[in-house]
Design an enzyme around this catalytic site. Structure first.
Site: not given
Ligand code: NAP
Length: 285
Positions: A94, A169, A237
């Site tokens: 997102t 979104k 964010k």
């Molecule tokens: P998360 O658990 O914090 O995971 C983030 C992922 O991104 C991790 O694998 C992290 O790697 C990787 N990452 C972050 N910065 C990076 C970079 N500069 N280079 C390479 N990899 C990087 O977050 P999430 O909940 O999966 O969410 C991911 C996205 O989906 C976000 O944009 C969020 O807003 C969106 N989203 C989330 C949800 C939800 O319910 N969680 C629902 C819909 C959409 P590391 O493991 O090394 O930290």
């Protein structure tokens, strides 16, 4: 034949990768914290790349789900260094519409198609392959890659040009802020009435005020448990992105601003990595 690479194995990415693997589309995975991709690769019997550049040479579809705008652009730039022409890149993070357009422009120079395809449905949706996906970009490209996306989402809607998936979104995130406010406020009120929380969540979930958030987060939040879920810092964010877009469009978003400010109080108290239902903590304080 699809050969898919998945970048970002966080709360969402793990479930997505598992569903891609189940359908036999997944070839290689990459995570910044490399131990995560190595152990998941073993479990799924796929390769684990040591870099994004290495992953990009092995596939014809790249899916990514990372945190923020700057992370998406960093990943896209790394992809662009080695990506093969005619690859399709699908970003499920997102971020802002502007970032989506920047990503598409970087990849277009390499003859690579880009779709902004943010999702809704939480970690449960990612795990079960039941996400809702809102897609911006070329509709013909979406149809080509649809079988891959259908392993992760059961509702895939083409919205329009690049960036329109992310704008959709933003609509979702504004709504999620309002729902979070309504559910946490109502349940905090219920607590003052000494009502049996599980029973009232059950009955209200079946009526007109029922909703996904109440059903999936109601019980845990009233027990003071906020396991992510959707990290509060990530919704914070998103709300900043919504406020910026709203300001540009000349529309006030009072619920969004209130929720962003509430989250800032919670972040100061150490709730960044908790689920957004931690807003309940502020209401029952
Ligand atoms: P998360 O658990 O914090 O995971 C983030 C992922 O991104 C991790 O694998 C992290 O790697 C990787 N990452 C972050 N910065 C990076 C970079 N500069 N280079 C390479 N990899 C990087 O977050 P999430 O909940 O999966 O969410 C991911 C996205 O989906 C976000 O944009 C969020 O807003 C969106 N989203 C989330 C949800 C939800 O319910 N969680 C629902 C819909 C959409 P590391 O493991 O090394 O930290």
């Amino acid at each position: 034949m699809f050969k898919v690479g998945m970048i970002g194995l966080g709360a969402m990415g793990v479930g997505m990768a598992k569903n891609l693997a189940k359908a036999d589309f997944l070839t290689v995975i990459y995570n910044r914290t490399i131990e995560k991709s190595q152990s998941l690769a073993q479990e799924l019997n796929v390769s684990s790349a040591l870099s994004i550049e290495e992953l990009a040479t092995q596939v014809n579809v790249i899916c990514l789900c990372v945190s923020r705008d700057e992370d998406v652009l960093e990943v896209i730039k790394a992809i662009s260094r080695t990506v093969l022409p005619n690859t399709i890149v699908v970003d499920m993070s997102t971020v802002s519409s502007h970032t989506a357009r920047q990503a598409a422009a970087i990849l277009a120079c390499k003859d690579v198609d880009f779709l902004d395809a943010p999702v809704s449905g939480g970690v449960e949706g990612a795990k079960n392959g039941t996400l809702a996906m809102m897609v911006g970009g070329d509709g013909v490209v979406l149809e080509k890659v649809r079988p891959v996306l259908e392993t992760m989402a059961n509702r895939i809607v083409h919205i329009g040009e690049t960036g329109s998936g992310q704008a959709t979104k933003a609509v979702n995130q504004i709504m999620a802020a309002g729902i979070n406010q309504a559910v946490t406020e109502a349940l905090a009120f219920a607590k003052t009435q000494s009502l049996p929380m599980e029973k009232i969540i059950d009955v209200i979930s079946g009526g007109a005020a029922g909703n996904w958030f109440l059903q999936h987060r109601g019980v845990s939040m009233t027990q003071g448990l906020y396991p992510a879920g959707f990290k509060l810092a990530l919704h914070h964010k998103d709300l900043k992105i919504c406020e910026q877009m709203g300001e540009k469009a000349g529309i006030n978003l009072p619920l969004t601003t209130q929720t962003r400010l509430d989250y800032e109080k919670l972040i100061a108290e150490g709730f960044s990595d908790c689920d957004i239902s931690a807003l309940y903590h502020l209401k029952v304080k």
